[in-house]
Design an enzyme around this catalytic site. Structure first.
Site, PDB file in Angstrom:
ATOM      1  N   THR B 218     -15.023 -13.007 -10.266  1.00 24.06           N
ATOM      2  CA  THR B 218     -15.076 -14.460 -10.303  1.00 24.06           C
ATOM      3  C   THR B 218     -14.705 -15.073  -8.949  1.00 24.06           C
ATOM      4  OG1 THR B 218     -14.452 -14.376 -12.617  1.00 24.06           O
ATOM      5  CG2 THR B 218     -13.936 -16.416 -11.455  1.00 24.06           C
ATOM      6  N   ARG B 246     -20.519 -13.983 -25.200  1.00 18.65           N
ATOM      7  CA  ARG B 246     -19.093 -14.069 -24.853  1.00 18.65           C
ATOM      8  C   ARG B 246     -18.845 -15.117 -23.759  1.00 18.65           C
ATOM      9  NH1 ARG B 246     -16.084 -12.799 -19.759  1.00 18.65           N
ATOM     10  NH2 ARG B 246     -13.987 -12.252 -20.411  1.00 18.65           N
ATOM     11  N   GLY B 248     -15.769 -16.389 -21.260  1.00 17.30           N
ATOM     12  CA  GLY B 248     -14.443 -16.041 -20.740  1.00 17.30           C
ATOM     13  C   GLY B 248     -13.653 -17.286 -20.377  1.00 17.30           C
ATOM     14  N   ASP B 249     -12.660 -17.114 -19.537  1.00 18.23           N
ATOM     15  CA  ASP B 249     -11.802 -18.258 -19.211  1.00 18.23           C
ATOM     16  C   ASP B 249     -12.388 -19.157 -18.128  1.00 18.23           C
ATOM     17  OD1 ASP B 249     -11.336 -16.083 -17.348  1.00 18.23           O
ATOM     18  OD2 ASP B 249      -9.685 -17.271 -16.550  1.00 18.23           O
ATOM     19  N   GLY B 270      -9.733 -12.881 -13.659  1.00 14.76           N
ATOM     20  CA  GLY B 270      -9.117 -11.734 -14.312  1.00 14.76           C
ATOM     21  C   GLY B 270      -9.688 -11.513 -15.691  1.00 14.76           C
TER      22      GLY B 270
END
Lengths: 358, 358
Positions: B218, B246, B248-249, B270
């Site tokens: 990222t 999916r 992610g953050d 992460g």
């Protein structure tokens, strides 16, 4: 007087003569009161639910409609309370309450979800376990009967927290969750709401009221079980007329849902964009954890902060000690709460509760 | 010696004879040092960037590769610094740095994004303006060259915060953002990574190392401009082999990205699932705001908390005072930082900086 009662059963007090009993008991009670941890009156278990916040008013809601909403809220509250009273987990109680509301066309979640701009029902949900801070969420599914069960399956049976759209539907199918024809979710009143929304957009007038009325109806639950574990869940159809695959706060861990045994469990409902920007659910827990605020104080502070940015809506909050609080800046929020101490109430309009700061 | 230099230009000092000049200047410098408010040394502007955290080590990276990464980081840092040095906004600086990294196939964002299980590149991004707490995000787009520009367009030109997949692509097209053939994003090395991932899944061995190496890359940036405004942005291709849509953050406001002028700007990289559960970006800002922690202390505390749940990764943090901090629990994080006081450095492995607590 539970404190004095507890004092009377203390062995050392029982041997005193009747003559000294009363003042000594009072003194012993005072000592126990001073020595008692803050949790002496905390309920064994507690649960709060919501069915959305909005501009409802007693004048605009007839008695029959009101009774129907109250009955639906009571049924969801009872379903969650039953789980907790029988020693079940906060997670199971949250799911029991939410699945009932998802099936009820009165609420904007599951059956009865609002329509997107393109005339379909798309569901978002999330769930979080305060014990482990495990979490699951899904967005944009069209054929999963109970989105909250999908969120739970994501949490328990996938390596991920957040799944979306066709992929989330595929995962639901692989997990054996109940799939339904998309027509299951649609209701005439929600379809008419979309038509009104589109008409108003064309006319570019009357939008502000409509915009408010079309943003709400999300359902949610928070609970604390007799083991002291917290859980929170939220499920929604989103906003009437939403476009471009819009995702609101309901499936966002930290915004629409958060649970952390150290502090609280929160489920939110309202104008999702502002709830995301204010990070509402986790911010309430952060205030309780870092500043020692109560569920009520933290909930009201964060709703006020969100409102200052221009949004509106509400939250339900369960504290680690079992406290239950509502906070909302709309004229009403479909809501209910119950605990092991006998609290059991549902309410719709502002100011209706037995006292919102208990 | 900026302090002594500042002292010498003080009018009162200039009239002294040469004989007394040296000791008097030293004394004047000391007085100025003592009298200076804590903010006297705060930079006018500052910026930090990351290109992902992971298990990189000096032993496994040859000199040429290392030089290429350092040059790419320096180029992104320079692009953001130039905006700020010329009086531009933190928001523009963040976008300038990130768009360069999105075009660079070395990073897992834009061109060079990892492949999903189904062999495509899907991009997530988010951005936040600390001045207003306006935010924008998108997930699952396949043809938008610069996902960070889409996130900014969502923030500035839609009523929403978060758009997804085909809907987000449609919005991007309506906004006139640059669309590309999906083949633009694919690189051989990322495709091979997917093949290795799938092979390891089949063999059910060697997964732990692969799982770590496939989660990172990222890119992100945080900045404070000369008006004191903060901004943060993050862009990613997600995890190699991700399935079921999916998310992610990285596109989650509060988890992967947060900015609030009252406290800080954060971009994370992460193992996204753990960053969501820990609400990493907003939690760092909450600690700085409520507990008065520095960017460094808050960043390290929240990374440790996230790590305790089982995840790993890192963050870049800009404080309201212009402080820049890195915090990560991996063996390396592609990173860089610069400010108006002359700080200008890039680093890859742990312990390489000029001192991470300044």
């Amino acid at each position: 007087m539970p404190i004095a009662g507890r004092g009377y059963t203390t062995a050392g007090v029982r041997i005193l003569s009747q003559f000294f009993a009363a003042p000594v008991l009072a003194f012993a009670g005072l000592l126990l009161l001073l020595a008692a941890p803050a949790s002496a009156h905390d309920p064994e278990w507690s649960i709060a639910i919501h069915g959305g916040a909005g501009t409802m008013s007693p004048e605009r809601m007839d008695a029959e409609t009101r009774a129907e909403y109250e009955a639906a809220l009571q049924a969801a509250l009872d379903a969650g309370s039953k789980v907790l009273a029988e020693g079940g987990t906060a997670m199971d109680a949250v799911v029991a309450a939410i699945t009932l509301m998802e099936d009820d066309p009165k609420f904007n979640a599951g059956r009865g979800a609002v329509f997107t701009w393109d005339g379909v029902n798309e569901h978002d949900a999330s769930i979080m376990d305060g014990r482990t801070r495990d979490a699951g969420a899904s967005t944009g599914t069209r054929n999963v009967r109970h989105p909250i069960l999908l969120a739970r399956a994501v949490m328990e049976d996938s390596p991920h927290v957040f799944l979306s759209r066709e992929g989330a539907e595929q995962f639901a199918a692989e997990q054996g969750l109940e799939l339904v024809d998309p027509a299951w979710f649609g209701t005439d009143s929600r379809r008419e709401a979309l038509e009104r929304y589109k008409a108003a957009q064309m006319e570019e007038q009357g939008m502000s009221q409509l915009a408010i009325d079309t943003k709400f109806g999300t359902v949610g639950a928070v609970a604390r079980d007799s083991n002291g574990n917290l859980a929170a869940g939220t499920s929604t159809g989103g906003m009437t007329g939403k476009r471009w695959g819009r995702i609101g706060d309901s499936p966002i861990i930290g915004s629409g849902t958060y649970a952390d045994n150290r502090a609280c469990a929160v489920s939110a409902t309202g104008w999702g964009e502002y709830f995301i920007r204010t990070n509402v659910a986790a911010e309430i827990c952060a205030r309780m954890r870092m500043k020692g605020e109560s569920a009520k104080v933290a909930g009201e502070a964060v709703i006020a902060e969100m409102g200052a940015l221009g949004g509106n809506g509400g939250v339900i909050v369960a504290g680690a000690n079992g406290d239950l609080a509502f906070a909302f800046d709309t004229t009403g929020m479909y809501r209910g709460r119950a605990d092991s101490e006998g609290l059991n109430e549902v309410a719709i309009f502002a100011g209706e509760d037995s006292g919102e700061d208990d």
